[in-house]
Design an enzyme around this catalytic site. Structure first.
Site, mmCIF file in Angstrom:
data_model
loop_
_atom_site.group_PDB
_atom_site.id
_atom_site.type_symbol
_atom_site.label_atom_id
_atom_site.label_comp_id
_atom_site.label_asym_id
_atom_site.label_seq_id
_atom_site.Cartn_x
_atom_site.Cartn_y
_atom_site.Cartn_z
ATOM 1 N NE ARG A 163 -3.664 -2.235 2.569
ATOM 2 C CZ ARG A 163 -4.833 -2.332 1.924
ATOM 3 N NH1 ARG A 163 -5.238 -1.326 1.167
ATOM 4 N NH2 ARG A 163 -5.591 -3.413 2.052
ATOM 5 C CE LYS A 190 -9.114 -1.129 4.442
ATOM 6 N NZ LYS A 190 -9.816 -1.404 3.159
ATOM 7 C CG HIS A 263 -5.528 0.469 -3.931
ATOM 8 N ND1 HIS A 263 -4.904 0.203 -2.733
ATOM 9 C CD2 HIS A 263 -6.694 -0.227 -3.898
ATOM 10 C CE1 HIS A 263 -5.657 -0.602 -2.000
ATOM 11 N NE2 HIS A 263 -6.750 -0.888 -2.687
ATOM 12 N NE ARG A 266 -3.611 -4.134 -1.160
ATOM 13 C CZ ARG A 266 -2.844 -4.835 -0.345
ATOM 14 N NH1 ARG A 266 -1.527 -4.799 -0.475
ATOM 15 N NH2 ARG A 266 -3.366 -5.578 0.609
ATOM 16 C CG HIS A 290 -6.030 -9.720 1.423
ATOM 17 N ND1 HIS A 290 -6.116 -10.346 0.194
ATOM 18 C CD2 HIS A 290 -5.962 -8.391 1.164
ATOM 19 C CE1 HIS A 290 -6.103 -9.441 -0.760
ATOM 20 N NE2 HIS A 290 -6.009 -8.247 -0.202
ATOM 21 C CE1 TYR A 299 -7.610 -7.860 -6.285
ATOM 22 C CE2 TYR A 299 -7.739 -8.776 -4.061
ATOM 23 C CZ TYR A 299 -7.587 -7.694 -4.911
ATOM 24 O OH TYR A 299 -7.435 -6.445 -4.387
#
Length: 344
Positions: A163, A190, A263, A266, A290, A299
């Site tokens: 990120r 995050k 992003h 990513r 994650h 994804y």
């Protein structure tokens, strides 16, 4: 029980939860918009559910308001105000029983992740390489300056998928060239979790160049490593911030003819990993950091070429049946008993 204003409750929440400046801004924005709608003098305790629903109708896109915000943006506003009210009620700062922002979320449109096209990567690299050569030959800043530094930034996003805030929080102490690994700190994540990622063969020379330049510039071990201001003839800030990075990517996007953002690098990495023949959902989860594997599963989607081949199997199978003498599927009555007619 106290009856505080919006700013007072907000300040109490920021102090108690020790929220970062960026998180504080994410709360302050929606609250300011809501206050402009209902009136700046209205207290949180005076807000009704009807006020919330009227605000939603006024700002969310609809036939009457085609220029309004998307459902996802509304849900983001509602999520922050719901948390704001829950804090205020639980700490007896807002003298009401339930939040007016409960159960006001909207179903969002399901859209795919925004990724980069292969040509976007090619054009980005070409533009940066042209600028780098220009700066070497002309000894003056190119439009994308300093080009060598932004090459490192782009390749780091491309090969790691970290990120933007993780990049901004990285220090020389987080790069281990001999061990071929880097640390994406918890401060920029995050989920507030540190991630250790490998330095690939293609990324290694870029990070080695950055580390060499940082050493020559007298960087300390805990200085901000990705700091354009330390290498640029134009920038004069103490540290590199989000706006400087976004400004660069806005300029780069004009060269690419398409939107290029950190992003999207990513999303592109996660998408490519989950489309590869040897895909491993748990390894992809580790790369992307994650916490919830459902984020990684999002994804898992074949590309158009794979879907096309899958659909065309139907046509190929039909031709194979014809070649083996199977009944024609286009004639539904073939092979069935003749219809019963009335006797003469």
């Amino acid at each position: 029980m106290r009856d505080l204003t919006f700013p007072e409750v907000m300040q109490e929440m920021f102090t108690e939860r020790w929220l970062s400046p960026k998180t504080q801004t994410s709360y302050a924005g929606p609250i300011a918009l809501f206050r402009r709608h209902i009136g700046m003098e209205v207290l949180p305790s005076e807000v009704s559910r009807k006020d919330v629903l009227m605000w939603r109708s006024a700002i969310v896109t609809s036939p009457r308001n085609p220029s309004g915000i998307e459902e996802s943006s509304w849900n983001n506003y509602a999520r922050h105000l719901k948390a704001f009210y829950r804090f205020g009620i639980s700490h007896e700062l807002i003298p009401i029983v339930s939040s007016p922002f409960e159960n006001v979320f909207l179903r969002e449109k399901k859209r795919g992740h925004k990724t980069l096209r292969e040509t976007d990567i090619v054009y980005a690299r070409e533009a940066l390489e042209i600028c780098r050569r220009y700066e070497v030959v002309r000894c003056e800043p190119a439009p994308l300056h300093p080009a060598w530094f932004w090459q490192v930034v782009v390749e780091t996003f491309y090969h790691t998928g970290i990120r933007l805030n993780q990049l901004l929080n990285m220090t020389p102490n987080d790069i281990h060239l001999k061990r071929r690994r880097l640390i994406a700190s918890a401060e920029g994540a995050k989920n507030k979790s540190e991630a250790v990622l490998p330095i690939t063969e293609d990324l290694y020379p870029y990070l080695a160049k950055l580390m060499t330049a940082a050493h020559a510039a007298g960087f300390k071990r805990h200085d901000q490593l990705f700091n354009v201001n330390r290498f640029s003839l134009r920038h004069r800030r103490e540290t590199m911030n989000v706006w400087q990075v976004e400004g660069f990517f806005n300029r780069l996007s004009r060269y690419c003819g398409n939107r290029v953002t950190p992003h999207r690098f990513r999303h592109s990495l996660a998408t490519d990993l989950m489309r590869s023949p040897g895909r491993d959902i748990f390894l992809t989860q580790q790369v992307c950091g994650h916490t919830d594997i459902r984020s990684t599963i999002g994804y898992v989607a074949p590309d158009l070429a794979t879907l096309r081949r899958y659909l065309e199997q139907r046509h190929a199978a039909s031709h194979l049946d014809d070649a083996n003498g199977m009944p024609d599927r286009g004639s539904p009555r073939q092979g069935l008993p003749a219809p019963v007619g009335r006797s003469n």
